[in-house]
Design a protein around this motif. Structure first.
Motif, PDB file in Angstrom:
ATOM      1  N   ALA A 139       8.345 -23.235   8.836  1.00  0.00           N
ATOM      2  CA  ALA A 139       8.985 -22.948  10.051  1.00  0.00           C
ATOM      3  C   ALA A 139       8.478 -21.172  10.937  1.00  0.00           C
ATOM      4  CB  ALA A 139      10.480 -22.005  10.420  1.00  0.00           C
ATOM      5  N   THR A 140       7.724 -20.873   9.702  1.00  0.00           N
ATOM      6  CA  THR A 140       6.833 -19.412   9.922  1.00  0.00           C
ATOM      7  C   THR A 140       6.350 -19.691  10.916  1.00  0.00           C
ATOM      8  OG1 THR A 140       6.690 -19.017   7.363  1.00  0.00           O
ATOM      9  CG2 THR A 140       4.784 -17.360   9.553  1.00  0.00           C
ATOM     10  N   PRO A 141       5.487 -18.042  12.017  1.00  0.00           N
ATOM     11  CA  PRO A 141       4.813 -18.494  13.180  1.00  0.00           C
ATOM     12  C   PRO A 141       3.559 -18.407  12.923  1.00  0.00           C
ATOM     13  CG  PRO A 141       7.434 -16.243  13.182  1.00  0.00           C
ATOM     14  CD  PRO A 141       6.920 -17.294  12.178  1.00  0.00           C
ATOM     15  N   PRO A 142       3.051 -18.827  13.296  1.00  0.00           N
ATOM     16  CA  PRO A 142       1.646 -18.592  13.419  1.00  0.00           C
ATOM     17  C   PRO A 142       0.885 -17.737  13.498  1.00  0.00           C
ATOM     18  CG  PRO A 142       1.982 -19.962  14.943  1.00  0.00           C
ATOM     19  CD  PRO A 142       2.839 -20.218  14.361  1.00  0.00           C
ATOM     20  N   GLU A 143       1.345 -16.561  14.128  1.00  0.00           N
ATOM     21  CA  GLU A 143       1.174 -15.205  14.715  1.00  0.00           C
ATOM     22  C   GLU A 143       1.394 -14.415  13.238  1.00  0.00           C
ATOM     23  OE1 GLU A 143       2.545 -17.177  17.673  1.00  0.00           O
ATOM     24  OE2 GLU A 143       3.465 -16.714  16.154  1.00  0.00           O
ATOM     25  N   HIS A 144       2.393 -14.693  12.488  1.00  0.00           N
ATOM     26  CA  HIS A 144       2.262 -14.026  11.239  1.00  0.00           C
ATOM     27  C   HIS A 144       0.854 -14.218  10.150  1.00  0.00           C
ATOM     28  CE1 HIS A 144       6.662 -12.573  12.132  1.00  0.00           C
ATOM     29  NE2 HIS A 144       6.263 -12.462  12.623  1.00  0.00           N
ATOM     30  N   LEU A 145       1.039 -15.578  10.179  1.00  0.00           N
ATOM     31  CA  LEU A 145      -0.021 -16.322   9.026  1.00  0.00           C
ATOM     32  C   LEU A 145      -1.596 -15.775   9.831  1.00  0.00           C
ATOM     33  CD1 LEU A 145       0.891 -19.645   8.810  1.00  0.00           C
ATOM     34  CD2 LEU A 145       1.788 -17.701   7.513  1.00  0.00           C
ATOM     35  N   TYR A 146      -1.367 -15.674  11.198  1.00  0.00           N
ATOM     36  CA  TYR A 146      -3.184 -15.083  11.350  1.00  0.00           C
ATOM     37  C   TYR A 146      -2.759 -13.399  11.100  1.00  0.00           C
ATOM     38  CZ  TYR A 146      -6.679 -13.628  14.525  1.00  0.00           C
ATOM     39  OH  TYR A 146      -8.008 -14.155  14.998  1.00  0.00           O
ATOM     40  N   GLN A 147      -2.265 -12.495  11.263  1.00  0.00           N
ATOM     41  CA  GLN A 147      -1.943 -11.847  11.260  1.00  0.00           C
ATOM     42  C   GLN A 147      -2.100 -11.445   9.182  1.00  0.00           C
ATOM     43  OE1 GLN A 147       1.681  -9.628  12.228  1.00  0.00           O
ATOM     44  NE2 GLN A 147       1.186  -7.332  11.255  1.00  0.00           N
ATOM     45  N   LEU A 148      -1.278 -11.760   8.259  1.00  0.00           N
ATOM     46  CA  LEU A 148      -2.121 -11.866   7.370  1.00  0.00           C
ATOM     47  C   LEU A 148      -3.056 -11.942   6.521  1.00  0.00           C
ATOM     48  CD1 LEU A 148      -1.143 -11.934   3.814  1.00  0.00           C
ATOM     49  CD2 LEU A 148      -0.469 -14.673   4.415  1.00  0.00           C
ATOM     50  N   MET A 149      -3.902 -12.969   6.931  1.00  0.00           N
ATOM     51  CA  MET A 149      -5.416 -13.306   6.986  1.00  0.00           C
ATOM     52  C   MET A 149      -5.943 -11.806   8.063  1.00  0.00           C
ATOM     53  SD  MET A 149      -5.465 -18.162   7.786  1.00  0.00           S
ATOM     54  CE  MET A 149      -4.931 -17.371   9.005  1.00  0.00           C
ATOM     55  N   THR A 150      -5.965 -11.863   8.333  1.00  0.00           N
ATOM     56  CA  THR A 150      -6.735 -10.906   9.410  1.00  0.00           C
ATOM     57  C   THR A 150      -6.780  -9.562   8.782  1.00  0.00           C
ATOM     58  OG1 THR A 150      -6.202 -10.202  11.107  1.00  0.00           O
ATOM     59  CG2 THR A 150      -7.572 -12.488  10.649  1.00  0.00           C
ATOM     60  N   GLU A 151      -5.233  -9.105   8.646  1.00  0.00           N
ATOM     61  CA  GLU A 151      -4.943  -7.755   8.755  1.00  0.00           C
ATOM     62  C   GLU A 151      -4.870  -7.509   7.301  1.00  0.00           C
ATOM     63  OE1 GLU A 151      -1.886  -6.375  10.895  1.00  0.00           O
ATOM     64  OE2 GLU A 151      -3.045  -6.318  12.676  1.00  0.00           O
ATOM     65  N   GLN A 152      -4.155  -8.116   6.360  1.00  0.00           N
ATOM     66  CA  GLN A 152      -3.610  -7.596   5.279  1.00  0.00           C
ATOM     67  C   GLN A 152      -4.346  -8.836   4.014  1.00  0.00           C
ATOM     68  OE1 GLN A 152      -0.970  -6.039   4.082  1.00  0.00           O
ATOM     69  NE2 GLN A 152      -0.067  -6.170   6.144  1.00  0.00           N
ATOM     70  N   TRP A 153      -5.288  -9.999   4.492  1.00  0.00           N
ATOM     71  CA  TRP A 153      -6.279 -10.221   3.375  1.00  0.00           C
ATOM     72  C   TRP A 153      -7.673  -9.464   3.645  1.00  0.00           C
ATOM     73  CZ3 TRP A 153      -3.714 -16.171   2.842  1.00  0.00           C
ATOM     74  CH2 TRP A 153      -3.235 -16.035   1.931  1.00  0.00           C
ATOM     75  N   LYS A 154      -7.610  -9.192   5.128  1.00  0.00           N
ATOM     76  CA  LYS A 154      -8.678  -8.611   5.272  1.00  0.00           C
ATOM     77  C   LYS A 154      -9.690  -9.157   5.937  1.00  0.00           C
ATOM     78  CE  LYS A 154      -7.202  -4.313   5.429  1.00  0.00           C
ATOM     79  NZ  LYS A 154      -6.897  -3.785   6.338  1.00  0.00           N
ATOM     80  N   LEU A 155     -10.159 -10.872   6.087  1.00  0.00           N
ATOM     81  CA  LEU A 155     -10.947 -11.938   6.079  1.00  0.00           C
ATOM     82  C   LEU A 155     -11.115 -11.389   7.705  1.00  0.00           C
ATOM     83  CD1 LEU A 155      -9.529 -15.246   5.656  1.00  0.00           C
ATOM     84  CD2 LEU A 155     -11.314 -13.639   4.188  1.00  0.00           C
ATOM     85  N   SER A 156     -12.632 -11.622   8.346  1.00  0.00           N
ATOM     86  CA  SER A 156     -13.286 -10.911   9.034  1.00  0.00           C
ATOM     87  C   SER A 156     -12.829 -12.326  10.350  1.00  0.00           C
ATOM     88  CB  SER A 156     -15.007 -11.108   8.962  1.00  0.00           C
ATOM     89  OG  SER A 156     -15.266 -10.588   8.352  1.00  0.00           O
TER      90      SER A 156
END
Length: 1484
Positions: A139-156
């Motif tokens: 049930a995780t919001p996809p916005e959190h996942l996108y933020q995780l990948m781009t801001e925390q994991w530093k993916l371009s």
């Protein structure tokens, strides 16, 4: 102390690691004693720990997992309904008080808790060994996942999302298809910067993706292009997932692949880079990630791509390999969301089923046909499928092939499908073409995608075609994206297809945006630093350092030199919302600092220069080369780039040596380009070429090419024969270059000879050429074939272009003002000075100065005044500070200053009354004479013979200095040792120096010592107690007065000393000098030609009179400068300003020569041996590939034909058997259904058509969509052959749905009274409609002519914000209503009544059944179209236009649209417009 610090560092590392892994799998250093951390390593460690701490905090706040909170035993003992064993439940879940007596429910008894599995994951073996993972709730919001990948994991941010789906179990593919899939997938991901999304397990299609990534990783030498592969996996099916659990995170967690012991679970694929482990609280149940993955893909597809203003979002494509029923659902849902799908034929199962029917009409895709294909490709699995499943799958496959713009089939045996990457990108472009947008918007979106992917090949073949007509302004956004994204190939392609650089950079704000988006480089850091220094206001909250073009201008002027003017004039400042200082072009002329007597206009606009400069300062050679090709003033541009890069290389040398080396290489490249273009110009027209050298360039700060080359130290350019020819002309002044030296020398003595023609002037040569030209013109005019107008032009030009000869006074002045003549007089004067100096020192150095000595002082005073004049004379406008720096850097100037200072010191001592000081003064003057003689070498640098030799001598002196330092070590070492052994306590400094330095130095030249051997010792040659100052002290003596020093030792020391100095070091010196000579000899000519300029410039600006008479000239200059204040005389030979027309003509000619040079360069490259070998190798490779492909295509086609033939024979056998059974049954039907005979269908293209022929009217499609709109009700699947009510469909059991009624149990007898005329829909009841039976819609079509010529017919359209498109106005209405009530609210009562009255008299042209998604079996929509045409002079038109203007800002607004087939409307509305166009006799 150091040891204590090291221990402290180790303790920090230990504690930090313990903090990160406080439970579960903790990560500790294996051997703490081996960690010896310095301060730099410690800082990196602390930064890493800080990042991990930030990641842990963010994940704990935003990411959850799911756990079961109510244990209910399942059929298996000790296993809960959730699938987890009892021991993995907490105590509260085993004995829950609040859930006692209740049944287990997934929605009620699964709760969220903070996640306990995240961090880095380490794999063994090959591939990408380190990835990132996190356990997330379903049930995780996809916005959190996108933020995780781009801001925390530093993916371009991705430019493309590739969702790979298909078979979850292992399957095989043909080797050729496997290779093409792997190669194409990696290529498209690498070139476009895509994210690849898979199921993440080591099986099926995910394994194939992982193997593709592994092959790329092994073949790639750099990790910069790492492929981002994200696996979205169900947490409950992962084998060995316990190793991933740690509440504080694992950095890293060791995960091993264990396929043997995984059982029904699955292992993670070791080649994926990131994992999203979706937890729904269950164990061993697949598919929990499907819904979250779909939501994540949808969110990513809504993110802007590149430039946010373009409105283009990140495209998503679905790639299908193999697959089963679940894959069919994925494809179906993806295509309903307008996601294009690429199906690989030959991969197996479902992919092959879709590939087989993709080229067929929908009417041919029947349930029977699908059964046959499923049986063929699914094998034994076919037996497990039921009839309702076949019906549902048939319906979905029909809907899939009905969307041909979203379906692409990759067939390996087709020539146009060269690789999977091309098929993927073509599928996306094909989908964008069919979107509901205008043609121009569609083309622009495709171009934005191609630029983001950096696929020039796709743009050339799919976008820039004959169908697309582009203007320069249409391509500007793509041009900006290509420049900022560093895509030179795309920049070149856009320029070839119509981009005008002048229009692109017409607005100065765009140039500012280019600098604001410049990638990180040394120049950008300088800009930020410069902006921080000049900005007075505090920094913005965002912390971003923004600069304006004034900063760029200042930095570029710093790099070019202060002698240039700012490239961008003083701007007018405008403050934006973000308080950013933007620069706007100034209309009024701005006064800029100038040099010399030249006036300075405002900075000119040169877009080609701006683009080139923007690329040069960031050291981007490819973009700079494109920008240079756009420059008109290309020679000056190349030389300026060389100067800028050399200066940047010097400044960045300490920061980044590799970058500095690259800058120097690029500077040499631009120098080569300048030489190439100038050579082309000089070959074509030497006079024009020389004009290019001294022309002041407005685009480059009013600087000349000659001065730019000198400032950039471009020795090769200065050494060019064309440049040297110009310098020779300047050296000769107004004298002809052809004059021999001896004639000039003779005329210097007998100057009246200049009036006899003995010496030729350049003006005489010009007059001679003019006479020859006039004679040629006369011959042309005398010929009777010349036009009268041409004759008049020739006669007029001959009259206006007459050159006046020099008079006697002018000849004399021009002769003595020639730099060559000045030089000869100064040589003679200098020799006279040295002769007088020598006479005074050797013959006439009296106590009281004689007239010769006084003359010498006056002569030296003139030399001093000349040196002062040279120091203050600003020849090129560079300023006094730079002039002083340049003066000091010159070795000859240093000798001049030293000689003058010594002369003054000697003169002061000489004038003293003391005899000692008198003699010291003479000694100083003698030494000074040596320096004056050495200064004589500078005079001969002009000589072609002696000049290069002097350069070699200067270089050798440098080598000799370092050699003497090495030699002095041996000399002092031997001298001190010898002196200490021989002499006891020598106190006389002069004899210490003699013994320790002087005598060992003389040994080098063969003067062997006699005092080291007892046999040659003589008591008379030394002083016993050093009492005689003229004799050395005797060595230590014995009682019999013989030396006691060890002879053997002194002899050995002498031998060793001679061996190393005379043999080794002297031969080393010879080798060094030989190497220097050989090295410099190859470049001495170039260096001499470069240094020749300084001497020419010096004597060009030097007064005509030689010393000491030059004092008269100095007095005149002083009076003019101080009292008269007359401006300095301009140097027309070195700097010249051209008129506007002349400059335009010269620049056009230069641009033409540049094109010739570039074409000849490309031709030489094409004819070079390396290019031929490479071209031949490529052709051979292409031929072998074509032969292999043709061979495989032939075999594949033959196999297909044989397979079809076998099927045809089988079906024919079945048909014959059916006929026999029918005949035997005496008229009764056979027990077997008649087989469907297959037809031979040639599918030459991989794209599906799915279109019906004109004779076949397709049944309704929107009314059969499986998901009923606005509800959770799913329709019963109705294949196309079962739509008609006449067709028997025994298994048809549709649900009943009434949206406006709570009870859906409508009487069946009532429903049977109403039957949809379009056929079955898969649902019964009223649905979302208001009543059973027909529901009426009325569409009044209001039309007008756009202009008086009646060429374009327009209709009034209304914008539907929900559908994001225009449609016909109208709505649902009762049968007796003329207009719907919705229109009355918009139009107003008065206008509505007027239109009503007109519509009542209007003729109904179209009444049709509407294929609407809300239709049911018992309720449907019917539309009536009523046309109403108004002329422009009709008063109703003004009211309608007023309403149109008033509704522009609302969500539901009106707008006049052209009646055209390109208008985006639903089919029945488009047909109505066609009929209206037909009524008005206009094209549709």
């Amino acid at each position: 102390m150091n040891k204590r610090r090291t221990v402290g560092n180790n303790i920090i590392f230990f504690k930090s690691t313990e903090m990160l892994c406080s439970s579960g799998e903790k990560v500790y250093p294996k051997n703490i004693s081996h960690f010896e951390l310095g301060s730099h390593q410690l800082n990196n460690l602390l930064v890493d720990i800080g990042k991990r701490s930030s990641l842990s905090t963010w994940i704990k706040d935003n990411i959850k997992k799911k756990t079961c909170c109510f244990y209910v035993q399942d059929a298996s003992e000790g296993i809960c309904k959730c699938g987890y064993p009892k021991v993995q439940h907490c105590d509260e879940a085993i004995k829950p008080e609040e859930y006692l007596g209740k049944e287990w429910s997934h929605h009620k008894h699964i709760r969220e808790e903070p996640t306990d599995a995240y961090g880095d994951i380490s794999f063994g073996g090959l591939g990408q060994k380190l990835g990132k993972y996190v356990r997330i709730s379903s049930a995780t919001p996809p916005e959190h996942l996108y933020q995780l990948m781009t801001e925390q994991w530093k993916l371009s941010l991705p430019n493309l999302l590739i969702s790979v789906t298909g078979g979850a179990k292992n399957f095989g593919m043909k080797s050729q298809l496997k290779d093409k899939f792997r190669r194409g997938l990696i290529k498209v991901a690498q070139t476009t910067g895509a994210w690849i999304l898979t199921g993440g397990t080591h099986a099926g299609v995910m394994k194939h993706v992982g193997m593709a990534v592994r092959d790329y990783t092994l073949s790639s030498s750099s990790m910069e292009g790492q492929i981002v592969v994200i696996g979205v996996v169900t947490w409950g099916i992962i084998h060995n997932r316990q190793k991933l659990i740690n509440a504080e995170g694992c950095f890293p967690a060791d995960y091993s692949l264990d396929e043997q012991g995984q059982g029904p679970l699955s292992c993670l694929d070791i080649n994926h880079s990131h994992f999203l482990l979706v937890d729904d609280g269950t164990h061993g149940r697949y598919g929990a990630e499907i819904e979250l993955r779909a939501r994540l893909e949808k969110l990513i597809s809504e993110q802007p791509l590149g430039n946010k203003e373009s409105g283009v979002t990140i495209p998503v494509v679905c790639v299908v390999l193999e697959g089963g029923p679940g894959t069919l659902n994925t494809i179906y849902n993806s295509m309903l969301n307008n996601t294009p799908c690429v199906v690989l034929e030959g991969s197996g199962r479902l992919a092959d089923v879709i590939a087989q029917v993709a080229g067929l009409p929908v009417s041919k895709v029947t349930v029977v046909h699908i059964k046959q294909l499923m049986k063929r490709f699914f094998g034994q699995e076919y037996k497990n499928f039921s009839e309702p499943q076949f019906i549902e799958w048939t319906k979905k496959i029909q809907d899939i092939i009905r969307m041909p713009h979203l379906l692409t089939v990759f067939r390996i045996d087709e020539e146009k499908n060269s690789d999977v990457d091309v098929a993927i990108l073509q599928a996306l472009l094909k989908a964008s073409k069919n979107e509901e947008s205008t043609g121009r918007q569609s083309w622009e979106r495709q171009l934005e995608l191609a630029v983001a992917w950096n696929r020039v090949d796709i743009a050339e073949t799919e976008i820039f075609t004959e169908e697309s007509q582009w203007t320069s302004s249409d391509l500007h956004p793509s041009m900006f994206s290509a420049l900022v994204g560093d895509k030179p190939e795309f920049v070149r392609l856009l320029l070839e297809n119509g981009v005008c650089v002048r229009q692109f950079l017409e607005n100065e704000e765009r140039l500012y945006e280019l600098y604001a988006n410049m990638p990180g480089c040394f120049f950008s850091r300088k800009l930020v630093k410069q902006g921080g220094k000049t900005r007075r206001d505090p920094p913005s909250s965002t912390g971003s350092n923004k600069v304006s073009l004034i900063h760029v201008s200042e930095e570029v002027r710093h790099l070019l030199g202060s002698f240039t003017q700012p490239l961008y004039g003083s701007p007018r400042h405008k403050t934006t919302k973000d308080n950013v200082c933007l620069t706007l072009p100034s209309k009024a002329p701005v006064e800029l600092p100038c040099y010399g007597d030249d006036s300075t206009p405002d900075s000119v606009s040169d877009p080609g220069r701006d683009l080139f400069l923007w690329a040069v300062v960031q050291n981007n050679r490819e973009l700079a080369e494109i920008g240079w090709e756009q420059c008109r003033d290309c020679i000056a541009a190349a030389l300026a780039a060389s100067k800028i890069l050399r200066k940047l290389a010097r400044e960045s040398r300490d920061l980044d040596g590799e970058e500095a080396k690259e800058m120097r290489d690029h500077a040499d490249y631009y120098e080569t380009q300048a030489i190439g273009v100038f050579s082309e110009c000089h070959t074509s027209d030497p006079q024009r070429a020389q004009k290019l050298l001294i022309r002041m360039s407005p685009s480059w700060g009013r600087c000349t090419c000659l001065w730019l080359a000198l400032e950039a130290q471009n020795k090769r350019f200065i050494a060019h024969s064309g440049v040297q020819s110009l310098l020779t002309q300047i050296w000769c002044g107004e004298l002809s270059v052809e004059n021999p030296y001896w004639k000039v020398l003779v005329c210097m003595i007998f100057f009246p000879l200049i009036y006899t023609g003995f010496l030729s002037f350049r003006r005489d040569e010009d007059i001679q050429r003019e006479v020859e030209r006039t004679e040629q013109q006369k011959l042309t005019m005398d010929s009777g074939h010349t036009n009268t107008k041409i004759k008049q032009n020739l006669r007029g030009s001959s009259q206006t272009s007459k050159i006046k000869p020099l008079n006697c006074g002018s000849r004399l002045m021009k002769f003595f003002h020639s730099p060559q003549v000045k030089f000869y007089w100064n040589i003679a004067s200098y020799f006279g000075f040295l002769w007088l100096f020598a006479v005074v020192l050797m013959i006439d150095f009296q106590t009281f100065p004689s007239w010769r000595e006084l003359l010498l002082y006056v002569w030296l005073g003139s030399l001093v005044c000349e040196e002062v004049r040279q120091l203050y004379h600003d020849f090129d406008g560079s300023g006094f500070r730079k002039k002083a720096k340049m003066y000091i850097k010159d070795v000859w100037n240093i000798l001049d200053v030293l000689s003058i200072v010594l002369f003054i010191a000697g003169l002061v001592c000489r004038l003293e009354t003391s005899d000692t000081l008198f003699y010291i003064g003479k000694v100083i003057l003698c030494i000074d004479f040596i320096i004056f003689c050495l200064r004589l070498m500078a005079i001969f640098t002009i000589s072609r013979t002696l000049g290069p030799k002097i350069i070699i001598v200067r270089r050798m002196m440098t080598d000799l200095f370092f050699f003497m330092f090495l030699l002095s070590i041996w000399v002092v070492a031997y001298g001190v040792a010898k002196q200490g052994i021989l002499i006891q306590n020598e106190h006389r400094l002069d004899w210490i120096f003699r013994g320790a330095v002087y005598e060992p130095y003389l040994i080098l030249f063969g003067n062997l010592p006699t005092d080291i051997d007892n046999t040659q010792f003589d008591m008379n040659s030394c002083s016993l107690n050093a009492t005689d100052p003229l004799k050395p002290k005797c060595p230590i003596l014995s009682d019999d007065n013989t030396p006691v020093f060890p002879v053997w030792l002194t002899v050995i020391l002498l031998c060793v000393y001679l061996l190393f100095t005379n043999i080794l070091l002297l031969n080393l010196l010879i080798a060094i000098l030989s190497y220097t000579f050989q090295e410099v000899q190859d470049n001495t000519d170039t260096i001499w030609k470069f240094q020749r300029y300084e001497l020419i410039k010096e004597y060009h600006s030097r007064p005509a009179l030689p010393p000491p008479f030059i004092l008269i000239s100095h007095l005149v200059i002083f009076i003019k400068g101080v009292f008269v204040r007359s401006p300095a005389q301009g140097h027309k030979y070195f700097r010249r300003e051209l008129g506007k027309s002349e400059e335009e003509e010269l620049l056009s000619w230069e641009a033409f020569m540049k094109d010739n040079y570039l074409s000849s360069t490309r031709q030489e490259e094409n004819h070079s041996m390396e290019h031929r070998i490479q071209d031949t190798a490529e052709k051979v490779g292409e031929m072998s590939e074509l032969l292999e492909r043709d061979q495989k295509m032939v075999s594949s086609r033959m196999a297909k034909r044989l397979t079809k033939l076998e099927e045809q024979v089988t079906e024919s056998t079945k048909a014959l058997r059916w006929i026999m059974d029918a005949m035997k049954s005496q008229g009764y039907k056979s027990k077997l259904e008649p087989p469907l005979l297959s037809k031979s269908v040639d599918k030459d293209d991989g794209e599906s058509s799915g279109q019906e022929t004109e004779d076949e009217k397709p049944p309704h499609t929107y009314a059969r969509q499986l998901q009923y709109p606005g509800s959770n009700v799913t329709r019963f699947p109705v294949p196309e052959e079962k739509v008609s009510w006449e067709t028997n469909f025994t298994s048809y059991l549709p649900p009943v749905y009434n949206q406006q009624e709570s009870d859906n149990s409508t009487d069946a007898s009532v429903l049977d009274k109403y039957r949809n005329p379009g056929g079955r829909t898969g649902i019964r009841g009223k649905g979302a409609l208001k009543s059973l039976g027909p529901n009426h819609k009325i569409h009044p079509i209001l039309t007008r002519w756009r202009d008086g010529e009646r060429t374009v017919l327009e209709f009034l359209a209304v914008w539907k914000d929900a559908e994001k498109c225009y449609c016909l106005p109208g709505g649902e209405a009762k049968p007796n209503e003329t207009l719907p009530l919705t229109l009355e609210r918009i139009l107003g009562k008065k206008l509505n009544e007027r239109i009503k009255s007109d519509l009542q008299a209007a003729e109904q042209i179209y009444k049709v059944y509407v294929d609407d998604s809300r239709n049911t079996d018992n309720a449907w929509l019917e539309a009536t179209v009523l046309p109403l045409h108004f002329e422009k002079n009709n008063p109703v038109m003004s009211q309608i236009n007023t309403i149109v203007e008033s509704t522009l800002s609302s969500l539901q607004h009106f707008q006049w649209q052209e009646v055209s087939i390109k208008t985006c409307l639903c089919p029945y509305q488009r047909e109505a417009l066609r009929l209206i166009a037909q009524r008005h006799n206009t094209n549709f």
